[in-house]
Design a protein around this motif. Structure first.
Motif: not given
Length: 508
Positions: A58-75
């Motif tokens: 929950a936290a790391l993708p949010r910390a990275l999204r200012h620098h990357y186009d981050v998307r999450i994959l989950i079942p």
């Protein structure tokens, strides 16, 4: 054996072909396109979590999204689909071998992160946790369930599923997504992959008879591949085939290259370390852990003014059936399992109670520890209180109200509880291992002991009790604990460095 593993040159890193393909597929514009990261996880705290992985996801993708186009994959677990809101099915992923077809849905978190959801009710629409049923038994088809996740990650990275987006890099997490890097290599698609090991003890090991069902080539069932002491290991596959490995603290990254902590994979991990492919990056905690604003607390407080801790302590005493007291309050917020040293905490309870201390315990796990803790509370009414289960509000008030957190883990890859406790002015008393060693400065913002034995643990507890009796020293340590940097910024910067190295190597 594992010490002799040598990585194949054509496996270790991706090639330039994918980067060229992506560049040619992009419109000719002057604005530099942000790199695309697919963060693949089996849990996320927004919707479902079984442990620290859910918090990190929950936290790391949010910390990275200012620098990357981050998307999450989950079942697409039942719990995810019931909470995420509208999910648009944007594609279909075909059946492969014994892995069923599934839909690919796209939704967003409340704050706008894109989440891809695997729509496959036959695999994910169940009660229970991501990994076990309501009785704590592993789902019998976990190999298929998480091979489906790994294969979907590989498909999306290659531009299948969502035809408008593909990943420059996959960030995989623990064994459930470990096969993704292998599927890419077996297809000849050398896209950079980062695997983060959150806990090496959980490896996803299955019978070799499952190879054909999962689409794993027979040639891969060897020491330089997916074989692990006669079993198929999802985690071994992820470690072997990924471009780079990270784990969740510097100390743990060193520990897992030794037999006592390596869980049989120490030889492979030593090879990774020697090749510069293994890094330890400590986790952070999110901004909600702020005692001045946390809505769960009965009274706010800060490092400069800790008077509100007493109101939270009294609330904990009331909720756990403890007597009102001016003595020290110890907390245990933990899974009740052997790894966490729960037996040591139970054995040390007599020392705490005899010195006028009280203990509040919340958690669940092995029935023997649940029973022993309840018996302990029965022997010490008013001094020991136990709740079997977990409640977020209770846990946060325990961190806020307690003077000390007991954390005698035999091993702890990172640990978040000690950081929660520090942020809320509770001093952790912990074994010097993994992330505990990296986040606790002995005698400054907590207490460490050197070996997981009862005598060493009791010595550290006595040092805590001595500190409690010295109000100036207690205040100084609380302030140091609360002011320690706990956020994700530093960790996110380290991940950016790892991503950059992996992508640069791909282009070399």
């Amino acid at each position: 054996m594992l010490e002799s593993i040598q990585l194949e040159a054509n496996v270790a890193f991706p090639t330039v072909a994918h980067a060229e393909l992506q560049a040619s597929a992009q419109p000719s514009i002057s604005v530099k396109r942000r790199q695309s990261i697919l963060f693949v996880t089996s849990e996320i705290a927004d919707y479902i979590k079984a442990g620290g992985l859910g918090e990190v996801s929950a936290a790391l993708p949010r910390a990275l999204r200012h620098h990357y186009d981050v998307r999450i994959l989950i079942p697409g677990y039942r719990q995810v689909l019931s909470q995420i809101g509208p999910v648009e099915e944007i594609g279909r992923l075909p059946a492969s071998f014994g892995i069923p077809a599934c839909g690919l849905g796209r939704g967003t978190t409340q704050d706008g992160l894109t989440v891809y959801v695997l729509l496959c009710p036959e695999l994910y629409d169940r009660d229970g946790s991501p990994y076990v049923d309501g009785f704590g038994v592993d789902w019998s088809d976990n190999d298929i369930r998480f091979a489906r996740l790994g294969l979907a990650a590989a498909d999306i990275a290659c531009g299948n599923g969502d035809h408008l987006w593909r990943a420059d890099l996959l960030h995989l997490n623990d064994w459930p997504s470990g096969l993704a890097s292998a599927y890419l290599v077996w297809r000849g698609q050398h896209i950079p992959t980062i695997l983060t090991i959150h806990n090496l003890a959980y490896q996803g090991n299955f019978d070799r008879s499952r190879l054909s069902h999962l689409g794993i080539p027979d040639a891969a069932f060897q020491i330089n591949g997916v074989e692990f002491y006669g079993k198929l290991s999802f985690l071994k596959a992820g470690i072997y085939y990924s471009s780079h490995i990270t784990t969740v603290s510097s100390t743990y990254a060193h520990e897992i290259t030794r037999p006592e902590f390596g869980c049989g994979l120490d030889g492979l991990l030593r090879t990774c370390a020697e090749q510069g492919r293994l890094d330890g990056i400590i986790n952070g905690i999110d901004e909600s852990w702020d005692p001045s604003t946390d809505p769960y607390l009965v009274s706010p407080f800060s490092a400069e003014n800790c008077r509100g801790k007493r109101a939270n302590a009294n609330n904990v005493r009331q909720n756990f059936g403890l007597a009102l007291s001016n003595g020290p309050l110890f907390a245990v917020v933990s899974r009740l399992v052997h790894q966490k040293g729960v037996d040591l905490a139970i054995s040390a309870a007599e020392t705490i109670v005899s010195q006028g201390g009280q203990i509040a315990v919340i958690g669940q796990g092995e029935p023997r520890f649940e029973n022993e803790l309840q018996a302990l509370a029965h022997r010490h009414p008013g001094s020991v209180g136990v709740k079997i289960g977990y409640d977020e509000g209770d846990a946060r008030r325990m961190y806020a109200g307690s003077d000390f957190l007991l954390m005698p883990s035999r091993f702890e890859p990172c640990g978040l509880s000690q950081m929660y406790a520090q942020r809320f002015g509770s001093l952790p008393i912990a074994h010097r291992t993994g992330g505990l060693a990296d986040t606790i400065e002995d005698g400054v913002n907590g207490f460490l002991f050197g070996e997981p034995s009862l005598n060493r643990f009791k010595d550290a507890i006595k040092r805590g009790l001595d500190t409690f009796r010295s109000r100036p020293r207690l205040t100084a340590m609380r302030r140091a604990a609360m002011q320690r940097p706990h956020g994700w910024d530093r960790s996110a910067s380290r991940y950016q460095e790892v991503y950059q190295r992996a992508c640069q190597t791909a282009l070399a």
